[in-house]
Design an enzyme around this catalytic site. Structure first.
Site, short mmCIF file in Angstrom:
data_model
loop_
_atom_site.label_atom_id
_atom_site.label_comp_id
_atom_site.label_asym_id
_atom_site.label_seq_id
_atom_site.Cartn_x
_atom_site.Cartn_y
_atom_site.Cartn_z
CG LEU A 1 -1.95 -1.21 1.24
CD1 LEU A 1 -2.92 -1.06 2.41
CD2 LEU A 1 -2.73 -1.36 -0.06
CE LYS A 2 4.74 0.79 -4.31
NZ LYS A 2 5.28 1.11 -5.61
CG HIS B 1 9.91 -1.59 -2.71
ND1 HIS B 1 9.94 -0.36 -3.32
CD2 HIS B 1 8.89 -2.27 -3.28
CE1 HIS B 1 8.96 -0.32 -4.23
NE2 HIS B 1 8.31 -1.46 -4.21
CD GLU C 1 8.38 -5.18 -6.59
OE1 GLU C 1 7.18 -5.31 -6.70
OE2 GLU C 1 8.91 -4.32 -5.88
CB SER D 1 3.07 -1.82 -14.27
OG SER D 1 3.61 -0.54 -13.95
P1 PGA Z 1 3.28 -0.95 -8.93
O1 PGA Z 1 4.30 -1.15 -7.70
O2 PGA Z 1 2.36 -2.15 -8.91
O3 PGA Z 1 2.57 0.33 -8.65
O4 PGA Z 1 4.10 -0.91 -10.16
C1 PGA Z 1 4.86 -2.41 -7.44
C2 PGA Z 1 5.72 -2.34 -6.21
O5 PGA Z 1 6.35 -1.30 -5.96
O6 PGA Z 1 5.82 -3.32 -5.44
#
Ligand code: PGA
Length: 236
Positions: free
Chosen positions: A8-9, A89, A158, A194
């Site tokens: 969720l950042k 991350h 990622e 994404s």
């Molecule tokens: P995103 O982020 O799905 O918005 O690209 C992925 C992540 O940072 O884990």
């Protein structure tokens, strides 16, 4: 079983995380979701895991407590019985300057305490443009010194250029890199960058993809539930 992890950042509040988790929990129950759900809320909204949703922390410092302004340690995680942590991350590495040494120190500290660690690797665009060999050398460097035999390790590939950009890696890219990472480490391996409702099932069907780590698409509980649904249909 596929893992569908929601990062969720810096989105949501204590209140909205509670309603989010409530909505996801009832969706899992009603739809007999077999995928594993893991949610990483912002720090201020950390809470106990639910029966079918593991709560993880997006970040923590390698300490029990102490003078580390702005950070949390195991004392704060233990208040909520949190034993799952995201490390490495790309936003921590690139925006907050976490270098290989700090990332490794966190891994060593939390693995000794038996935390489940979601460890992220991935290359920036200029590395990607230099070709597959260079990409793998970059990723191997990120994994250097990390105990890849650690039993509670989950890896996430990622690519930095795919995170939050709407540009998902192609299935060919994902397959190539995942196959190579699996040769180095036989651990659950998620793809992140994404992931959308429209491409989640296709990505999770790929060999050597054990789930997804999702930012943007996971922020609305309805969309996150659709990702869980996409994982449900996959039998590997
Ligand atoms: P995103 O982020 O799905 O918005 O690209 C992925 C992540 O940072 O884990």
């Amino acid at each position: 079983m596929q893992i569908v992890a929601a990062n969720l950042k810096t989105n949501h509040t204590r209140n909205t995380v509670q309603s989010y988790l409530g909505a996801v929990e009832s969706y899992i129950d009603k739809n007999e979701i077999a995928a594993r759900s893991v949610v990483f809320p912002p720090m201020s909204a950390l809470c106990q895991s639910r029966e079918k949703i593991t709560i993880g922390a997006q970040n923590a410092y390698a300490a029990e407590n102490g003078s580390f302004t702005g950070e949390i340690g195991t004392e704060q995680l233990e208040e909520f019985a949190i034993k799952t942590l995201l490390i490495g991350h790309s936003e921590r590495r690139h925006i907050f300057g976490e270098n290989l040494e700090l990332v490794k120190r966190k891994f060593d500290f939390f693995s000794l305490l038996d935390y489940e660690i979601f460890f992220c690797v991935g290359e920036p665009i200029e590395i990607k443009e230099a070709g597959f060999e260079v990409v793998m050398t970059y990723i191997e460097k990120q994994l250097d010194g990390i105990d890849l035999g650690y039993s509670r390790l989950v890896l996430a590939y990622e690519p930095v250029w795919a995170i939050g950009t709407g540009k998902t890696a192609t299935t060919a890219d994902i397959t190539e890199v995942h196959n190579a990472i699996k040769e180095i480490a036989d651990k659950p391996l998620l793809y992140g960058g994404s992931v959308k409702v429209e491409n989640a099932a296709e990505i999770m069907s790929l060999p050597n993809v054990d789930g997804v780590l999702v930012g943007t698409t996971s922020w609305l509980s309805e969309r996150y539930c659709q990702l869980l649904d996409a994982a449900n249909g996959i039998n590997k």
